[in-house]
Design a protein around this motif. Structure first.
Motif, PDB file in Angstrom:
ATOM      1  N   LYS A  64     -60.699  14.586  81.396  1.00  0.00           N
ATOM      2  CA  LYS A  64     -60.024  15.206  82.542  1.00  0.00           C
ATOM      3  C   LYS A  64     -60.678  14.831  83.866  1.00  0.00           C
ATOM      4  O   LYS A  64     -60.070  14.993  84.924  1.00  0.00           O
ATOM      5  CB  LYS A  64     -60.020  16.733  82.380  1.00  0.00           C
ATOM      6  N   PHE A  65     -61.921  14.335  83.805  1.00  0.00           N
ATOM      7  CA  PHE A  65     -62.646  13.991  85.029  1.00  0.00           C
ATOM      8  C   PHE A  65     -62.925  12.492  85.137  1.00  0.00           C
ATOM      9  O   PHE A  65     -63.733  12.059  85.957  1.00  0.00           O
ATOM     10  CB  PHE A  65     -63.969  14.761  85.074  1.00  0.00           C
ATOM     11  N   SER A  66     -62.250  11.697  84.303  1.00  0.00           N
ATOM     12  CA  SER A  66     -62.516  10.253  84.293  1.00  0.00           C
ATOM     13  C   SER A  66     -62.157   9.592  85.619  1.00  0.00           C
ATOM     14  O   SER A  66     -62.751   8.576  85.992  1.00  0.00           O
ATOM     15  CB  SER A  66     -61.757   9.578  83.150  1.00  0.00           C
ATOM     16  N   GLN A  67     -61.199  10.171  86.358  1.00  0.00           N
ATOM     17  CA  GLN A  67     -60.790   9.573  87.637  1.00  0.00           C
ATOM     18  C   GLN A  67     -61.944   9.516  88.620  1.00  0.00           C
ATOM     19  O   GLN A  67     -61.996   8.628  89.477  1.00  0.00           O
ATOM     20  CB  GLN A  67     -59.627  10.369  88.239  1.00  0.00           C
ATOM     21  N   VAL A  68     -62.890  10.453  88.486  1.00  0.00           N
ATOM     22  CA  VAL A  68     -64.053  10.475  89.387  1.00  0.00           C
ATOM     23  C   VAL A  68     -64.786   9.145  89.327  1.00  0.00           C
ATOM     24  O   VAL A  68     -65.201   8.599  90.360  1.00  0.00           O
ATOM     25  CB  VAL A  68     -65.010  11.629  89.012  1.00  0.00           C
ATOM     26  N   HIS A  69     -64.930   8.589  88.109  1.00  0.00           N
ATOM     27  CA  HIS A  69     -65.663   7.327  87.991  1.00  0.00           C
ATOM     28  C   HIS A  69     -64.757   6.105  88.083  1.00  0.00           C
ATOM     29  O   HIS A  69     -65.236   5.006  88.352  1.00  0.00           O
ATOM     30  CB  HIS A  69     -66.515   7.325  86.728  1.00  0.00           C
ATOM     31  N   LEU A  70     -63.469   6.290  87.906  1.00  0.00           N
ATOM     32  CA  LEU A  70     -62.558   5.201  88.237  1.00  0.00           C
ATOM     33  C   LEU A  70     -62.620   4.921  89.733  1.00  0.00           C
ATOM     34  O   LEU A  70     -62.496   3.781  90.182  1.00  0.00           O
ATOM     35  CB  LEU A  70     -61.128   5.558  87.821  1.00  0.00           C
ATOM     36  N   ASP A  71     -62.825   5.980  90.517  1.00  0.00           N
ATOM     37  CA  ASP A  71     -62.875   5.855  91.977  1.00  0.00           C
ATOM     38  C   ASP A  71     -64.279   5.570  92.512  1.00  0.00           C
ATOM     39  O   ASP A  71     -64.455   5.387  93.714  1.00  0.00           O
ATOM     40  CB  ASP A  71     -62.370   7.149  92.633  1.00  0.00           C
ATOM     41  N   ALA A  72     -65.276   5.539  91.637  1.00  0.00           N
ATOM     42  CA  ALA A  72     -66.664   5.401  92.085  1.00  0.00           C
ATOM     43  C   ALA A  72     -66.990   3.976  92.533  1.00  0.00           C
ATOM     44  O   ALA A  72     -66.351   3.009  92.102  1.00  0.00           O
ATOM     45  CB  ALA A  72     -67.613   5.796  90.954  1.00  0.00           C
ATOM     46  N   ASP A  73     -67.999   3.857  93.398  1.00  0.00           N
ATOM     47  CA  ASP A  73     -68.501   2.537  93.783  1.00  0.00           C
ATOM     48  C   ASP A  73     -69.159   1.883  92.569  1.00  0.00           C
ATOM     49  O   ASP A  73     -69.626   2.566  91.646  1.00  0.00           O
ATOM     50  CB  ASP A  73     -69.515   2.662  94.917  1.00  0.00           C
ATOM     51  N   LYS A  74     -69.190   0.551  92.572  1.00  0.00           N
ATOM     52  CA  LYS A  74     -69.738  -0.204  91.447  1.00  0.00           C
ATOM     53  C   LYS A  74     -70.782  -1.202  91.947  1.00  0.00           C
ATOM     54  O   LYS A  74     -70.849  -1.524  93.132  1.00  0.00           O
ATOM     55  CB  LYS A  74     -68.621  -0.979  90.724  1.00  0.00           C
ATOM     56  N   ALA A  75     -71.575  -1.713  90.999  1.00  0.00           N
ATOM     57  CA  ALA A  75     -72.501  -2.810  91.300  1.00  0.00           C
ATOM     58  C   ALA A  75     -72.495  -3.776  90.129  1.00  0.00           C
ATOM     59  O   ALA A  75     -72.410  -3.356  88.966  1.00  0.00           O
ATOM     60  CB  ALA A  75     -73.910  -2.290  91.557  1.00  0.00           C
ATOM     61  N   TYR A  76     -72.561  -5.070  90.437  1.00  0.00           N
ATOM     62  CA  TYR A  76     -72.471  -6.116  89.422  1.00  0.00           C
ATOM     63  C   TYR A  76     -73.551  -7.173  89.630  1.00  0.00           C
ATOM     64  O   TYR A  76     -73.956  -7.454  90.759  1.00  0.00           O
ATOM     65  CB  TYR A  76     -71.109  -6.822  89.491  1.00  0.00           C
ATOM     66  N   ALA A  77     -73.988  -7.748  88.515  1.00  0.00           N
ATOM     67  CA  ALA A  77     -74.793  -8.969  88.541  1.00  0.00           C
ATOM     68  C   ALA A  77     -73.895 -10.078  88.015  1.00  0.00           C
ATOM     69  O   ALA A  77     -73.255  -9.929  86.972  1.00  0.00           O
ATOM     70  CB  ALA A  77     -76.025  -8.820  87.656  1.00  0.00           C
TER      71      ALA A  77
END
Length: 337
Positions: free
Chosen positions: A84-97
């Motif tokens: 129910k709260f997965s959208q929070v991390h769909l919208d989160a900033d990301k970092a990649y190598a």
């Protein structure tokens, strides 16, 4: 992968008959929370999800943000109430190598595609640094055809495989930083390693291809790893191989409670009467300041009830757990203590 589990042994066959094989029937159970998976190379995000779901024997699961089969790294798997709260991390900033192979463009902008163009690599490290900095800040990107973005119910990569080009609107994203980790410009196959911090919706393949064009040589991704999503980093993740080697209790202990997804939220705690009313969907009034993102807990026993926002001293439900989800989450956390 629902059929990826171990099979049962053969059953005894009648005299002269054939031995029949029985597949293991998984006894599903309610699991609530988030498991931080280090997605392996070669599996799609959905294949990784189904594998972990099978290992945990979970009834309901979903992931937060697709990674390509050729990408590895942080993939939060949400179970039960946490979905129910997965959208929070769909919208989160990301970092990649990521690693860019310079001098070669491919049909998919990564190592999976065919090389469609080759050009010499003729620039200095200083020119590389200048080109990379051009792509920091707010930028526009046209999503690649080989992506999971959908058009009329079909993923763009399905059109691409059929040789159909679909017009795509540019997206506005933000690249917070690009760090050059290493540059091998004089190697037989020139490459550069980058670390990119960005907003949601950023296509690193497109970024790599655009940097290659800015350098005049073309480029594609030869490796991609997500190292962070929101507050979750790669050091917190567990691999599929590690999960397979664990006991059932050890696997369940890897699942963080649903509130782990709401770590950046303002916390509001309600007494028993107000908790019951809130859980039924009623607004509550109190001396709370306005807040867009609130995690709401019951006081005793302490349990997550859902998310909300506060406006004018009124606590307004956004996503609520059901009473069974609250009870099952509590029981699961007690088992992990």
């Amino acid at each position: 992968m629902e059929s990826a589990g171990p099979s049962q042994g053969a059953t005894a066959a009648p005299k002269g008959g054939k031995v029949s094989q029985q597949k293991a029937k998984v006894q599903r159970r309610p699991v609530h929370g988030v498991l931080l998976l280090d997605k392996p190379l070669g599996l799609s995000s959905n294949q990784a999800l189904q594998k972990v779901k099978w290992l945990l024997r979970a009834e309901k699961a979903g992931h937060t943000g697709t990674l390509d089969p050729l990408a590895t790294g942080v993939l939060p798997i949400c179970f039960g109430a946490a979905t129910k709260f997965s959208q929070v991390h769909l919208d989160a900033d990301k970092a990649y190598a990521t690693t860019l192979r310079l001098g070669q463009k491919t049909s998919t902008a990564d190592a999976e595609g065919e090389v469609i163009e080759e050009r010499p690599v003729q620039f200095t490290v200083e020119q590389l640094e200048e080109a990379v900095q051009r792509f920091t800040g707010p930028i526009s990107q046209v999503p690649p055809m080989h992506s999971a973005l959908k058009k009329d119910g079909k993923a763009l990569y399905e059109y691409a495989r059929a040789g159909i080009e679909i017009e795509r609107e540019a997206r506005h994203v933000t690249i917070y930083s690009i760090q050059i980790v290493a540059a091998r410009l004089d190697a037989e196959c020139p490459e550069v390693d980058l670390e990119v911090a960005c907003s949601k919706g950023t296509y690193i393949r497109t970024l790599g291809e655009d940097i290659g064009e800015a350098l005049g040589c073309g480029a594609h991704l030869s490796a991609l790893r997500r190292i962070r999503t929101g507050g979750f980093g790669q050091a917190q993740c567990v691999t599929v191989a590690a999960l397979e080697a664990m006991s059932d209790a050890e696997r369940l202990a890897c699942v963080q409670p649903p509130e782990a997804l709401l770590a950046g939220h303002t916390v509001v705690t309600l007494d028993a009467d107000n908790a019951a009313r809130f859980l039924s969907g009623m607004r509550r009034r109190g001396a709370w300041g306005d807040a867009d993102a609130v995690a709401v807990f019951a006081e005793q026993p302490r349990a997550l009830l859902g998310s909300a926002h506060v406006k004018g001293g009124e606590l307004i439900p956004t996503r609520l757990l059901s009473p069974p989800e609250v009870s099952e989450s509590l029981q699961q956390q007690l088992m992990n203590v």
